[in-house]
Scaffold this active site. Structure first.
Site, mmCIF file in Angstrom:
data_model
loop_
_atom_site.group_PDB
_atom_site.id
_atom_site.type_symbol
_atom_site.label_atom_id
_atom_site.label_comp_id
_atom_site.label_asym_id
_atom_site.label_seq_id
_atom_site.Cartn_x
_atom_site.Cartn_y
_atom_site.Cartn_z
ATOM 1 N N CYS A 166 -1.106 6.926 9.282
ATOM 2 C CA CYS A 166 -1.224 4.891 8.432
ATOM 3 C C CYS A 166 -2.401 5.209 7.695
ATOM 4 C CB CYS A 166 -1.585 4.278 9.528
ATOM 5 S SG CYS A 166 -3.032 4.375 10.835
ATOM 6 N N ARG A 213 0.519 -1.237 -0.058
ATOM 7 C CA ARG A 213 -0.158 0.187 -0.369
ATOM 8 C C ARG A 213 0.581 1.311 0.396
ATOM 9 N NH1 ARG A 213 -4.278 -0.072 4.289
ATOM 10 N NH2 ARG A 213 -4.757 1.710 4.027
#
Length: 110
Positions: A69, A9
């Protein structure tokens, strides 16, 4: 800036789970997947092993750290790890869901 998301990611190789959120990471961010701070039994590493998780990711523990995050939740694990090491940090609660939005900031892939 230290990003707790998984490497795929972070690099923009995996699609984001939130519709419309771009793939990649913030310019200058380093990647430290939150699982790197955990032992096989799920407990947090301590002492030298915990410090090594940060330094092996290229993080200078003597400089200010902002954790991030996808949504601000797993960044808290990095923040806790830094606290355990006697370091202060700040958590970017908007995290990637805010930064990676179409109107968010610049994105780096790779």
């Amino acid at each position: 800036m230290v990003d707790a998301r998984g490497a795929a990611r972070f690099r923009g190789e995996a699609a984001e789970p939130r519709p419309g959120v771009r793939s990649g990471h913030m310019p200058g961010a380093l990647n430290l997947p939150y699982g790197s701070l955990l032992n096989p039994d799920g407990t947090m590493k301590r002492g030298a092993a915990l410090e090594a998780a940060f330094t092996d990711a290229g993080i200078d523990l003597d400089r200010p750290v902002i954790t991030t995050c996808g949504s601000g939740v797993t960044a808290a694990i990095l923040t806790l790890g830094l606290h355990e090491l006697g370091r202060t940090s700040r958590l970017y609660d908007g995290s990637w869901s805010e930064w990676g939005a179409p109107e968010g900031g610049p994105v780096v892939t790779g």
